[in-house]
Write an enzyme that holds these catalytic residues in place. Sequence first.
Site, PDB file in Angstrom:
ATOM      1  N   SER A   1       0.766  -1.167   0.185  1.00  0.00           N
ATOM      2  CA  SER A   1       0.362   0.202  -0.317  1.00  0.00           C
ATOM      3  C   SER A   1       0.523   1.504   0.356  1.00  0.00           C
ATOM      4  O   SER A   1       1.729   1.806   0.713  1.00  0.00           O
ATOM      5  CB  SER A   1      -1.252  -0.277   1.144  1.00  0.00           C
ATOM      6  OG  SER A   1      -2.251  -1.296   1.373  1.00  0.00           O
ATOM      7  N   ILE A   2       0.325   2.349  -0.765  1.00  0.00           N
ATOM      8  CA  ILE A   2       1.028   3.985  -0.495  1.00  0.00           C
ATOM      9  C   ILE A   2       1.036   3.764   1.035  1.00  0.00           C
ATOM     10  O   ILE A   2       1.973   4.721   1.147  1.00  0.00           O
ATOM     11  CB  ILE A   2       0.126   4.701  -0.936  1.00  0.00           C
ATOM     12  CG1 ILE A   2       0.251   4.067  -3.338  1.00  0.00           C
ATOM     13  CG2 ILE A   2       1.629   5.895  -1.302  1.00  0.00           C
ATOM     14  CD1 ILE A   2      -0.421   4.827  -4.177  1.00  0.00           C
TER      15      ILE A   2
ATOM     16  N   TYR B   1      -9.314   4.037 -16.138  1.00  0.00           N
ATOM     17  CA  TYR B   1      -9.685   4.587 -15.239  1.00  0.00           C
ATOM     18  C   TYR B   1     -10.993   4.945 -14.850  1.00  0.00           C
ATOM     19  O   TYR B   1     -11.516   5.567 -13.928  1.00  0.00           O
ATOM     20  CB  TYR B   1      -8.264   5.622 -14.937  1.00  0.00           C
ATOM     21  CG  TYR B   1      -8.019   5.832 -13.963  1.00  0.00           C
ATOM     22  CD1 TYR B   1      -7.789   5.122 -12.650  1.00  0.00           C
ATOM     23  CD2 TYR B   1      -8.251   7.315 -12.653  1.00  0.00           C
ATOM     24  CE1 TYR B   1      -6.894   5.484 -11.881  1.00  0.00           C
ATOM     25  CE2 TYR B   1      -8.126   7.299 -11.844  1.00  0.00           C
ATOM     26  CZ  TYR B   1      -7.349   6.830 -10.643  1.00  0.00           C
ATOM     27  OH  TYR B   1      -7.079   6.841  -9.813  1.00  0.00           O
TER      28      TYR B   1
ATOM     29  N   LYS C   1     -11.081  11.254  -8.681  1.00  0.00           N
ATOM     30  CA  LYS C   1     -10.116  11.869  -8.120  1.00  0.00           C
ATOM     31  C   LYS C   1     -10.012  13.348  -8.631  1.00  0.00           C
ATOM     32  O   LYS C   1      -9.525  14.089  -7.691  1.00  0.00           O
ATOM     33  CB  LYS C   1      -8.695  11.183  -9.310  1.00  0.00           C
ATOM     34  CG  LYS C   1      -8.212   9.783  -8.860  1.00  0.00           C
ATOM     35  CD  LYS C   1      -8.192   9.671  -7.092  1.00  0.00           C
ATOM     36  CE  LYS C   1      -7.283   8.604  -6.829  1.00  0.00           C
ATOM     37  NZ  LYS C   1      -7.856   7.897  -4.800  1.00  0.00           N
TER      38      LYS C   1
ATOM     39  N   ILE D   1       1.605   2.756  -8.906  1.00  0.00           N
ATOM     40  CA  ILE D   1       2.660   1.842  -8.324  1.00  0.00           C
ATOM     41  C   ILE D   1       1.627   0.310  -8.182  1.00  0.00           C
ATOM     42  O   ILE D   1       0.714   0.847  -7.982  1.00  0.00           O
ATOM     43  CB  ILE D   1       2.828   1.727  -6.945  1.00  0.00           C
ATOM     44  CG1 ILE D   1       3.443   3.977  -6.911  1.00  0.00           C
ATOM     45  CG2 ILE D   1       3.132   1.723  -5.898  1.00  0.00           C
ATOM     46  CD1 ILE D   1       4.148   3.973  -5.712  1.00  0.00           C
TER      47      ILE D   1
END
Length: 261
Positions: A19-20, A155, A162, A191
Amino acid sequence: MGILKGKKGLILGVANNKSIAWGVARAARREGATLGFNYLGDQMEKRVRPLAESLDAEIIAPMNVSDEASMDAFFAKVKEQWGELDFIVHSIAFANKDALRDGFANTSREDFHLALDISAYSFIACAQRAAPMMKEGGSLVTMTYLGGERAIPGYGVMGVAKAALEASTRYLAQDLGERGIRVNSVSAGPIRTLAASAVGDFRKLMEKSARGAMLKRNVTQEEVGNTCVYLLSDLASGVSGEVHYVDAGFHVGAGDPGVSD
Ligand code: NAD
């Protein structure tokens, strides 16, 4: 020593060691912060608890951001245990996988609400509960992606979420600024994480992002973590309402992050 020494903050959105939020947590702890973590349900607790304990977390408690009562209970615990709070890292998003695969034009009302509720409104809901505890000012940071600004194949509705999250960052910064609370977004390059696996053809997206990036590579959780630590710290005392890119310079280039070719 450390630029977050003496600060207490919440890391919201660790699912596992990819996880970020985990990259941010490690960097924040390294810089001296005292940390609290949430987890989503019993399944996640098994992974999150040992990770959080390895960073001497003082709070490890459940919170589902789509449930007001669950949010109230989590923040009540934070208030009871710490009384005050210096920062929040919001690293939470969710969309129905099929909604990302079926083409944006086919997005259902239900999938739209779900994605925007969990991925954008929840940041506002966290800010509402955290701000009263930030008596000395504070810093709120959330995670966004370029898909909030450009139409990126695969996306879909998450891009709209976002965009709402980035706009919410600016409006929260405006409302909370006079209380010394700064609000910023970090726009990370792709990522490989659990959430990323929902994005259509993510492997291709990563390849194209690396090719188009100024640094000719993708970024790591550690790099995102280090940037977040700066935004959480007093070093960024004059920074609010920003979208700060950690994408190896991709967004300033002419590269196409799409996966259509
Ligand atoms: P991740 O799967 O590790 O993290 C997503 C987290 O959201 C998980 O911990 C999950 O438990 C949590 N979550 C989902 N629904 C929730 C709910 N109802 N209540 C509480 N928590 C909930 O994936 P990640 O990639 O680390 O995602 C973290 C953030 O970073 C997200 O906002 C994502 O959009 C953003 N981001 C990711 C990338 C990427 O390429 N991975 C790039 C830019 C931005």
